[in-house]
Design an enzyme around this catalytic site. Structure first.
Site, short mmCIF file in Angstrom:
data_model
loop_
_atom_site.label_atom_id
_atom_site.label_comp_id
_atom_site.label_asym_id
_atom_site.label_seq_id
_atom_site.Cartn_x
_atom_site.Cartn_y
_atom_site.Cartn_z
CE LYS A 266 -3.65 2.32 2.61
NZ LYS A 266 -2.91 3.56 2.89
NE ARG A 267 5.61 3.16 3.88
CZ ARG A 267 6.91 2.94 4.11
NH1 ARG A 267 7.29 1.83 4.69
NH2 ARG A 267 7.81 3.83 3.77
#
Ligand code: GLU
Length: 511
Positions: A266-267
């Site tokens: 997600k980062r």
């Protein structure tokens, strides 16, 4: 072995479904459909600690949006219902006990505190503790304690778990449909917990194997992160005496970061501005949000097409595939062993490709809500015509307003660069002349206007670019937009004249 193809997507509802999970579901679906088989959705929610409310609905909605159809499972039902493991809890104990009776598993009574203390002792000596063949005979297990002691502890309500008794120093030979033959020595493996009395629930491994068996799953297609569990799963099939009905396994390659190194997270998405989830998500516990392909304006067909090619290739140059074409072309032997690097630009490229292929009518339906938001009330025919003119330049429906607003509303401001470049010298006077030419054209169709204006420009000896760009400044307010006659014929003669008058009246020429 020839048996009906039955595959399952078996997510745990621990949060929003990552696009890697969607790809696993997609490959299962393509494989099932290609082989005339069934696609099962099983929710693996036996880990109550990691359960996230809303995650199951999110999974189901994501699959729907993607067009991945479920034949049996949660939300659909079927001959093996229920398909949510928490609703099947009474099934599993019997199987765990069967393994204990057969000598393939044993009770262990260590409390979490005791295990922690042992772990620390090991660490102090620079060693790593593993619950395995070296220690199981010395700890509080049914292998070390007397049968009476075991009975007493169970009867008085001590907590226990059932652990798998991993054979010592045996080579497990396995076959994976993507990776080929794999062998692992069991002495490197620990004795996994299969069942916990504390919550009367099985762990993933036991529930997964028992359910695959009961649901008659023929092929297990799942992420590479489960490959290390494969020896245990093979041995569980052996311990239960089910090797003749054991499914075949295929472990899919990881989705990698755009930079190549490591698993897509997600980062990475947050940093580089692309979603790693199919739908928008709000965490019910932390309130944290995550972007989704759907809300970011991707077409589900484009999203699926992109995902399908991340780890699988058709063996041809073809890149655009409908779901049916994917089903027809898909095979596991074209899934690669190595990780597939995610490319955000490629995702956009796919969306643009699908945009270009949409009909005016489809585009009208998608564009109308945006037009209404801007207070524009036009027929579907008109919305579609405008979208059709501009679709080659759009990636998302969200791009349309910026690309086409001048079809519906006159410019109120003028792009600085375009103004500086063209609103000077002879151009204002030429535009005033052009206004009169336009005012005299009765048939304002694209072709007729173009013919007359071009003849006039030639006769006068003006520069074509000079005249057309000045006209563009008046009609569009900027240097963008489609062919000029697409605009003139769309807005009509009177509106053309009004916009020319407005530029002449409101903006002072630069020289
Ligand atoms: N529940 C597991 C997961 O969340 C399923 C793994 C499997 O397909 O065996 O990925």
């Amino acid at each position: 072995m020839n048996r009906p193809v039955r595959v399952r997507f078996a997510p745990s509802p621990t949060g929003p479904l990552h696009i890697g999970g969607v790809r696993t579901a997609l490959y299962n679906y393509l494989f099932a459909r290609h082989n005339g088989g069934k696609m099962i959705l099983r929710i693996e929610d036996t880990d109550s600690q990691r359960f996230v409310p809303g995650a199951e609905d999110y999974i189901i909605e994501s699959l729907k949006w993607c067009g991945i159809e479920i034949d049996e499972g949660v939300g659909v039902g079927g001959p093996h219902a229920p398909y949510r493991q928490s609703e099947r809890r009474e099934i599993y104990l019997k199987y765990a006990l069967q393994l204990v009776d057969a000598g393939w598993a044993y009770y262990a009574f260590d409390t979490p505190e005791e295990l922690d203390a042992i772990r620390k002792e090991y660490e102090a000596e620079g060693k790593t503790f593993a619950y395995n063949f070296e220690v199981r005979g010395k700890l509080a297990t049914s292998l070390a304690l007397s049968a009476d002691e075991v009975r007493t502890r169970i009867d008085r309500g001590d907590q226990w778990v059932i652990r798998f008794k991993m054979p010592e120093n045996e080579t497990v030979e396995m076959h994976d449909l993507i990776r080929g033959d794999v062998a692992v020595n069991t002495s490197t493996l620990d004795d996994k917990v299969l069942y916990k009395s504390a919550d009367a629930l099985p762990t993933y491994h036991l529930a997964n194997i028992v359910d695959d068996r009961l649901m008659e799953v023929s092929h297990v297609i799942r992420g590479e992160e489960w490959l290390p569990s494969l020896p245990l799963h093979y041995l569980l099939y052996r311990a239960f005496g089910w090797t003749d009905v054991q499914p075949e396994f295929a472990h899919l390659p990881l989705l990698l970061k755009p930079t190549g190194g490591g698993k897509l997270s997600k980062r990475d998405g947050d940093k580089m501005g692309f979603p790693v989830f199919p739908l928008y998500w709000v965490s019910p516990t932390t309130g944290e949000t995550a972007h989704g392909y759907r809300e970011d304006g991707y077409f589900p067909e484009a999203f699926i097409n992109m995902l399908a090619l991340l780890g699988w290739n058709p063996g041809t140059e073809q890149e655009i595939f409908s779901m049916q074409e994917l089903i027809d072309a898909f095979s596991l032997d074209r899934v690669s062993k190595s990780g597939a690097r995610f490319q955000p630009d490629k995702a956009k490229w796919f969306n643009a490709q699908y945009m270009h292929r949409k009909s005016d009518a489809e585009l009208a339906a998608l564009y109308q809500p945006v037009l209404r938001e801007h207070g524009i009330d036009v027929s579907d025919e008109i919305a579609g015509r405008v979208a059709g003119i501009m679709k080659e330049r759009a990636t998302f429906i969200g791009d349309f307003w910026d690309l086409t607003s001048f079809f519906f509303v006159a410019p109120t401001e003028y792009d600085e660069k375009q103004t500086k470049k063209y609103w000077k010298g002879q151009n204002p006077a030429i535009l005033a002349e052009l206004r009169e030419v336009l005012a005299g054209i009765d048939d304002f169709s694209l072709e007729n206007t173009e013919r007359i204006v071009h003849a006039w420009i030639e006769e006068k000896g003006y520069g074509m670019g000079q005249v057309m760009n000045t006209l563009r400044l008046a009609l569009v307010g900027a240097g963008k937009g489609p062919g000029m006659y697409d605009v003139t014929s769309f807005i009509g003669r009177e509106e053309c004249l009004r916009r020319i008058d407005a530029l002449i009246a409101n903006v002072k020429p630069l020289e």
